[in-house]
Write an enzyme that holds these catalytic residues in place. Structure first.
Site, PDB file in Angstrom:
ATOM      1  N   CYS A  30       0.819  -1.210   0.000  1.00  0.00           N
ATOM      2  CA  CYS A  30       0.000   0.000   0.000  1.00  0.00           C
ATOM      3  C   CYS A  30       0.859   1.268   0.000  1.00  0.00           C
ATOM      4  O   CYS A  30       1.931   1.298   0.585  1.00  0.00           O
ATOM      5  CB  CYS A  30      -0.878   0.036   1.234  1.00  0.00           C
ATOM      6  SG  CYS A  30      -1.860  -1.421   1.469  1.00  0.00           S
ATOM      7  N   ARG A  87       5.182  -0.084  -5.960  1.00  0.00           N
ATOM      8  CA  ARG A  87       5.130  -0.850  -4.724  1.00  0.00           C
ATOM      9  C   ARG A  87       4.182  -2.050  -4.823  1.00  0.00           C
ATOM     10  O   ARG A  87       4.246  -2.954  -4.003  1.00  0.00           O
ATOM     11  CB  ARG A  87       4.653   0.058  -3.573  1.00  0.00           C
ATOM     12  CG  ARG A  87       5.621   1.161  -3.234  1.00  0.00           C
ATOM     13  CD  ARG A  87       4.959   2.221  -2.374  1.00  0.00           C
ATOM     14  NE  ARG A  87       4.623   1.744  -1.053  1.00  0.00           N
ATOM     15  CZ  ARG A  87       5.329   1.976   0.046  1.00  0.00           C
ATOM     16  NH1 ARG A  87       6.440   2.685  -0.044  1.00  0.00           N
ATOM     17  NH2 ARG A  87       4.952   1.528   1.201  1.00  0.00           N
ATOM     18  N   TRP A 111      -3.014  -2.766  -1.355  1.00  0.00           N
ATOM     19  CA  TRP A 111      -2.647  -4.169  -1.635  1.00  0.00           C
ATOM     20  C   TRP A 111      -3.392  -4.971  -0.579  1.00  0.00           C
ATOM     21  O   TRP A 111      -3.083  -4.884   0.607  1.00  0.00           O
ATOM     22  CB  TRP A 111      -1.135  -4.322  -1.519  1.00  0.00           C
ATOM     23  CG  TRP A 111      -0.608  -5.663  -1.925  1.00  0.00           C
ATOM     24  CD1 TRP A 111      -0.313  -6.064  -3.199  1.00  0.00           C
ATOM     25  CD2 TRP A 111      -0.271  -6.759  -1.069  1.00  0.00           C
ATOM     26  NE1 TRP A 111       0.188  -7.346  -3.179  1.00  0.00           N
ATOM     27  CE2 TRP A 111       0.223  -7.807  -1.889  1.00  0.00           C
ATOM     28  CE3 TRP A 111      -0.329  -6.971   0.306  1.00  0.00           C
ATOM     29  CZ2 TRP A 111       0.642  -9.025  -1.383  1.00  0.00           C
ATOM     30  CZ3 TRP A 111       0.089  -8.193   0.813  1.00  0.00           C
ATOM     31  CH2 TRP A 111       0.568  -9.206  -0.035  1.00  0.00           C
ATOM     32  N   ASN A 122      -1.954   2.510   5.816  1.00  0.00           N
ATOM     33  CA  ASN A 122      -1.099   1.347   5.509  1.00  0.00           C
ATOM     34  C   ASN A 122      -0.841   0.607   6.809  1.00  0.00           C
ATOM     35  O   ASN A 122      -0.646   1.241   7.845  1.00  0.00           O
ATOM     36  CB  ASN A 122       0.272   1.791   4.971  1.00  0.00           C
ATOM     37  CG  ASN A 122       0.191   2.398   3.602  1.00  0.00           C
ATOM     38  OD1 ASN A 122      -0.868   2.396   2.981  1.00  0.00           O
ATOM     39  ND2 ASN A 122       1.311   2.917   3.124  1.00  0.00           N
ATOM     40  N   GLY A 123      -0.739  -0.722   6.725  1.00  0.00           N
ATOM     41  CA  GLY A 123      -0.447  -1.502   7.932  1.00  0.00           C
ATOM     42  C   GLY A 123      -1.614  -2.419   8.255  1.00  0.00           C
ATOM     43  O   GLY A 123      -2.543  -2.580   7.449  1.00  0.00           O
ATOM     44  N   GLU A 171      18.209 -17.602  -6.655  1.00  0.00           N
ATOM     45  CA  GLU A 171      17.774 -16.310  -7.191  1.00  0.00           C
ATOM     46  C   GLU A 171      17.191 -16.488  -8.600  1.00  0.00           C
ATOM     47  O   GLU A 171      16.177 -15.880  -8.931  1.00  0.00           O
ATOM     48  CB  GLU A 171      18.958 -15.334  -7.179  1.00  0.00           C
ATOM     49  CG  GLU A 171      18.738 -13.998  -7.868  1.00  0.00           C
ATOM     50  CD  GLU A 171      17.602 -13.170  -7.293  1.00  0.00           C
ATOM     51  OE1 GLU A 171      17.018 -13.556  -6.259  1.00  0.00           O
ATOM     52  OE2 GLU A 171      17.275 -12.132  -7.904  1.00  0.00           O
ATOM     53  N   LYS A 196      13.330 -15.629  -9.663  1.00  0.00           N
ATOM     54  CA  LYS A 196      12.994 -14.708 -10.765  1.00  0.00           C
ATOM     55  C   LYS A 196      11.999 -15.344 -11.723  1.00  0.00           C
ATOM     56  O   LYS A 196      10.987 -14.746 -12.064  1.00  0.00           O
ATOM     57  CB  LYS A 196      14.244 -14.369 -11.542  1.00  0.00           C
ATOM     58  CG  LYS A 196      15.109 -13.196 -11.355  1.00  0.00           C
ATOM     59  CD  LYS A 196      14.774 -11.911 -10.803  1.00  0.00           C
ATOM     60  CE  LYS A 196      14.122 -11.927  -9.443  1.00  0.00           C
ATOM     61  NZ  LYS A 196      14.842 -11.271  -8.395  1.00  0.00           N
ATOM     62  N   GLU A 216       8.509 -15.914 -10.050  1.00  0.00           N
ATOM     63  CA  GLU A 216       7.653 -14.768  -9.720  1.00  0.00           C
ATOM     64  C   GLU A 216       7.125 -14.041 -10.944  1.00  0.00           C
ATOM     65  O   GLU A 216       6.060 -13.454 -10.885  1.00  0.00           O
ATOM     66  CB  GLU A 216       8.335 -13.810  -8.732  1.00  0.00           C
ATOM     67  CG  GLU A 216       9.477 -13.005  -9.256  1.00  0.00           C
ATOM     68  CD  GLU A 216      10.075 -12.080  -8.207  1.00  0.00           C
ATOM     69  OE1 GLU A 216       9.352 -11.588  -7.327  1.00  0.00           O
ATOM     70  OE2 GLU A 216      11.289 -11.841  -8.285  1.00  0.00           O
ATOM     71  N   HIS A 226      19.538 -36.480  -3.829  1.00  0.00           N
ATOM     72  CA  HIS A 226      18.881 -36.932  -2.597  1.00  0.00           C
ATOM     73  C   HIS A 226      17.370 -36.692  -2.631  1.00  0.00           C
ATOM     74  O   HIS A 226      16.721 -36.733  -1.596  1.00  0.00           O
ATOM     75  CB  HIS A 226      19.509 -36.239  -1.381  1.00  0.00           C
ATOM     76  CG  HIS A 226      20.963 -36.559  -1.220  1.00  0.00           C
ATOM     77  ND1 HIS A 226      21.410 -37.770  -0.756  1.00  0.00           N
ATOM     78  CD2 HIS A 226      22.065 -35.836  -1.515  1.00  0.00           C
ATOM     79  CE1 HIS A 226      22.735 -37.774  -0.749  1.00  0.00           C
ATOM     80  NE2 HIS A 226      23.161 -36.612  -1.208  1.00  0.00           N
ATOM     81  N   LYS A 241       6.070  -4.633  -4.361  1.00  0.00           N
ATOM     82  CA  LYS A 241       7.492  -4.284  -4.385  1.00  0.00           C
ATOM     83  C   LYS A 241       8.058  -4.206  -2.978  1.00  0.00           C
ATOM     84  O   LYS A 241       9.127  -4.728  -2.713  1.00  0.00           O
ATOM     85  CB  LYS A 241       7.692  -2.961  -5.136  1.00  0.00           C
ATOM     86  CG  LYS A 241       9.160  -2.536  -5.276  1.00  0.00           C
ATOM     87  CD  LYS A 241       9.958  -3.524  -6.105  1.00  0.00           C
ATOM     88  CE  LYS A 241      11.419  -3.138  -6.240  1.00  0.00           C
ATOM     89  NZ  LYS A 241      12.234  -4.279  -6.715  1.00  0.00           N
TER      90      LYS A 241
HETATM   91  O1  M6R Z   1      13.089  -4.586  -0.382  1.00  0.00           O
HETATM   92  P1  M6R Z   1      13.683  -5.889   0.053  1.00  0.00           P
HETATM   93  O2  M6R Z   1      15.020  -6.153  -0.594  1.00  0.00           O
HETATM   94  O3  M6R Z   1      13.765  -6.054   1.534  1.00  0.00           O
HETATM   95  O4  M6R Z   1      12.680  -6.980  -0.492  1.00  0.00           O
HETATM   96  C1  M6R Z   1      12.836  -8.327  -0.186  1.00  0.00           C
HETATM   97  C2  M6R Z   1      11.945  -9.204  -1.042  1.00  0.00           C
HETATM   98  O5  M6R Z   1      10.597  -8.890  -0.837  1.00  0.00           O
HETATM   99  C3  M6R Z   1      12.258  -9.053  -2.540  1.00  0.00           C
HETATM  100  O6  M6R Z   1      13.596  -9.322  -2.823  1.00  0.00           O
HETATM  101  C4  M6R Z   1      11.361  -9.978  -3.366  1.00  0.00           C
HETATM  102  O7  M6R Z   1      11.661 -11.314  -3.115  1.00  0.00           O
HETATM  103  C5  M6R Z   1      11.504  -9.640  -4.848  1.00  0.00           C
HETATM  104  N1  M6R Z   1      10.220  -9.642  -5.471  1.00  0.00           N
HETATM  105  C6  M6R Z   1      12.399 -10.584  -5.584  1.00  0.00           C
HETATM  106  O8  M6R Z   1      12.507 -10.278  -6.927  1.00  0.00           O
END
Ligand code: M6R
Length: 605
Positions: free
Chosen positions: A2, A27, A72, A98-99, A479, A483, A486, A502, A600
């Site tokens: 949010c 965000r 959100w 927000n929150g 990583e 990617k 997501e 394993h 974000k």
């Molecule tokens: O802002 P931050 O680096 O703390 O965010 C952490 C994760 O939320 C962030 O890396 C998330 O996994 C991304 N969508 C990955 O691409």
């Protein structure tokens, strides 16, 4: 997640608020809304994009004060009614929040028993009704907000607008709010990003603060008692945050990596001494020598960068190091050693899980340093000291250039602490030289005509994709899997290559895509054996390897990276994985920059 934007001044509020909402779009959100003070408070809100909101707005709303929000969903589905702002029953008070209000169900029942009719399923709505009741009992606006907050349990960054008041009242507890100071006008935002075009002078609210904001200034108060605020000048130049000629922010940000790395390492390496200097850490050589262990904490991409960082610290400095999932950290009742060094790694600096871990460590008498991108963010300020990674604005939900710069910053630290202990000068010098080559090396990977479409064909219809790597390449595998998962919505599994036999090997069948990261390091030969095991089960190997290494024969689709030091290789090998994810998502017609269900900055635990 949010976002909040508020304006009070002499200009028409609506265009300023809409522009601010666009700046907060990165965000992540699923609905948005706006409230502008005219003769009465006018509210417009809808699910969907900001453009959807714009399409339902009247051509003009006269009014020089307003609040707006991107939501959100947490409490209550994605509906027009659940979008913010929310109004009191008499429509005289509007709120954006927000929150999460943890005791909202109990409060709701009490309010319903008092005859309050709710318009939404949100936790937020209880706040506006509490304020309204307090106002009716005769409290002034500030005290009515204060009395409502005293009842709440949870987190908030909120703005309240009253029909009979030319002021906006804001409050913060766990969800950031920053107030921008203009000439006879004031701006409120959940992050500094939308404020840059209006002012460099800002006030960050602290947890427990309430601010009364009017055209010509603000006064800050505490939920209990009063306070003075400190005006801060934002020095960081965030640069161009528009798309320019790129079709997506993700692609733009991948291409920005060479320059971002340059920014991160510039002025921080000393070739003659073979070391690095990170002044922001505020640590003497003596303190560095005495560190018993290092803990690094983060989520998602930041966690994987932390995992690379912990390997680099052990490798170069021989200091025991551990990487922790932030959301698990304090719940696992960890032993905190005040002499140990703790790092919070985060792009946004707002991730709630990471922030909570920082506070927990601090409550246990230890210090935490930030490895953060967004200057002045909550975690950066909570830590006080640390390393800014200087990636510039990262707007795509999928993090790319922040990963490379987190790894760069942690390598700088590993070098500095290594040199303060036993790392020889010659080893330090060769790392510095290798680091200085990274910008041109990353550029060559990005601009190479590598077989991305072949990789996409192998992956796009797969039931699942397995990512393998050993040592420094194990976090890179994670990583790469994150990617692809997501943004392309393909189930992915990442494993240390040796662990594959394993269990995950059971998934392999004819044509199963397996992405293997095998740079020319001491792990390479063993990784080749694992490739053979996959191939024997019919797997199709997408191989990332070092230029000039003759292992291409083991891959079906191959990508090369230039040779570099072992601890830096993740910064190169991750780039083909970012691009494979990008092109696969494109092929599947996904929303690359705004993948479904994701935000974000994840500001809830
Ligand atoms: O802002 P931050 O680096 O703390 O965010 C952490 C994760 O939320 C962030 O890396 C998330 O996994 C991304 N969508 C990955 O691409």
């Amino acid at each position: 997640m949010c976002g909040i934007i508020g304006y009070i001044g002499n200009r028409n509020a609506m265009p300023i608020l809409i522009k601010g909402l666009n700046r907060l779009e990165y965000r992540g959100y699923d609905s948005s809304g706006i409230a502008v003070m005219n003769d009465s408070i006018q509210v417009h809100k809808t699910i969907g994009k900001i453009q959807d909101l714009e399409s339902i707005l009247p051509d003009q709303i006269d009014g020089t004060m307003g609040i707006a929000h991107t939501r959100w969903a947490t409490h209550g589905g994605v509906t027009d009614n659940n979008a913010h702002p929310h109004l009191s029953m008499d429509k005289d008070i509007a709120i954006v929040h927000n929150g999460i209000i943890e005791n909202s169900s109990a409060i709701r029942k009490i309010l319903e028993n008092k005859g309050i009719i709710f318009n939404s399923e949100t936790d937020t709505e209880v706040i506006v009704h509490l304020i309204s009741l307090a106002r009716k009992e005769g409290l002034d606006p500030l005290d009515s907000v204060r009395s409502a907050l005293q009842v709440l349990r949870g987190t908030w960054g909120l703005c309240v607008m009253f029909h009979d008041l030319n002021q906006i009242i804001c409050a913060r507890n766990g969800s950031p709010l920053v107030i921008g100071l203009g000439e006879s006008e004031m701006f409120i935002s959940s992050d500094p990003h939308p404020l840059g075009e209006h002012t460099q002078k800002v006030v960050y609210l602290e947890d427990g603060d309430i601010a009364v904001v009017s055209n010509d200034g603000l006064s800050t108060h505490r939920i209990e008692g009063s306070t003075d605020h400190k005006v801060v000048t934002i020095e960081e130049q965030w640069g161009e945050s528009e798309l320019g000629d790129y079709p997506h922010f993700m692609l733009k940000e991948i291409h920005e990596q060479p320059e971002a790395i340059r920014q991160c390492i510039s002025g921080r390496t000393l070739l003659s001494e073979g070391t690095a200097r990170l002044g922001g850490l505020n640590m003497s050589k003596r303190t560095m020598k005495a560190i018993p262990h290092v803990r690094l904490i983060g989520c998602g991409t930041a966690l994987y960068a932390a995992q690379v960082g912990r390997l680099a610290i052990e490798h170069l400095a021989r200091v025991p190091s551990f990487a922790h999932v932030a959301s698990e950290f304090r719940q696992n009742d960890p032993v905190i050693d005040p002499k140990a060094l703790h790092f919070a790694v985060s792009q946004s600096g707002e991730t709630a899980d990471t922030l909570a871990a920082v506070k927990y460590i601090q409550e246990n008498d230890a210090k935490v340093r930030g490895v953060i991108n967004v200057v002045g963010s909550s975690i950066a300020r909570q830590c006080g000291h640390g390393v800014y990674i200087h990636s510039g604005p990262e707007q795509a939900v999928a993090s790319t250039k922040a990963f490379t710069n987190m790894v760069a910053a942690l390598n700088l630290f590993a070098l500095q602490i290594g040199r303060s202990r036993n790392l020889p000068r010659a080893a330090g010098r060769s790392l510095v030289k290798a680091m200085r080559e990274l910008p041109s090396q990353t550029e060559s990977i990005i601009n190479s005509s590598a077989p991305y479409m072949d990789a996409v064909q192998a992956i796009k219809d797969a039931k699942s994709v397995l990512f393998l790597g050993r040592g420094f390449s194990a976090p890179v595998a994670r990583e790469g899997a994150l990617k692809l998962m997501e943004i392309a919505y393909i189930p992915c599994l990442a494993y240390p290559a040796g662990e594959m036999k394993h269990g995950p090997i059971a998934l392999l069948e004819e044509g199963s895509p397996v992405v293997v990261i095998a740079p020319d390091d001491i792990q390479r030969d063993k990784t080749i054996s694992n490739i053979q095991e996959c191939k024997a089960r019919g797997a199709k190997i997408i191989l990332i390897h070092t230029e000039g290494d003759n292992i291409a024969e083991h891959g079906d689709v191959c990508f090369t990276i230039p040779p570099t030091e072992e601890s830096l290789s993740p910064m190169l090998s991750v780039i083909p994985l970012q691009l494979i994810a990008y092109y696969t998502a494109l092929e599947l017609d996904r929303n690359v920059d705004r993948p479904r269900n994701l935000a974000k900055s994840v500001t809830v635990e």
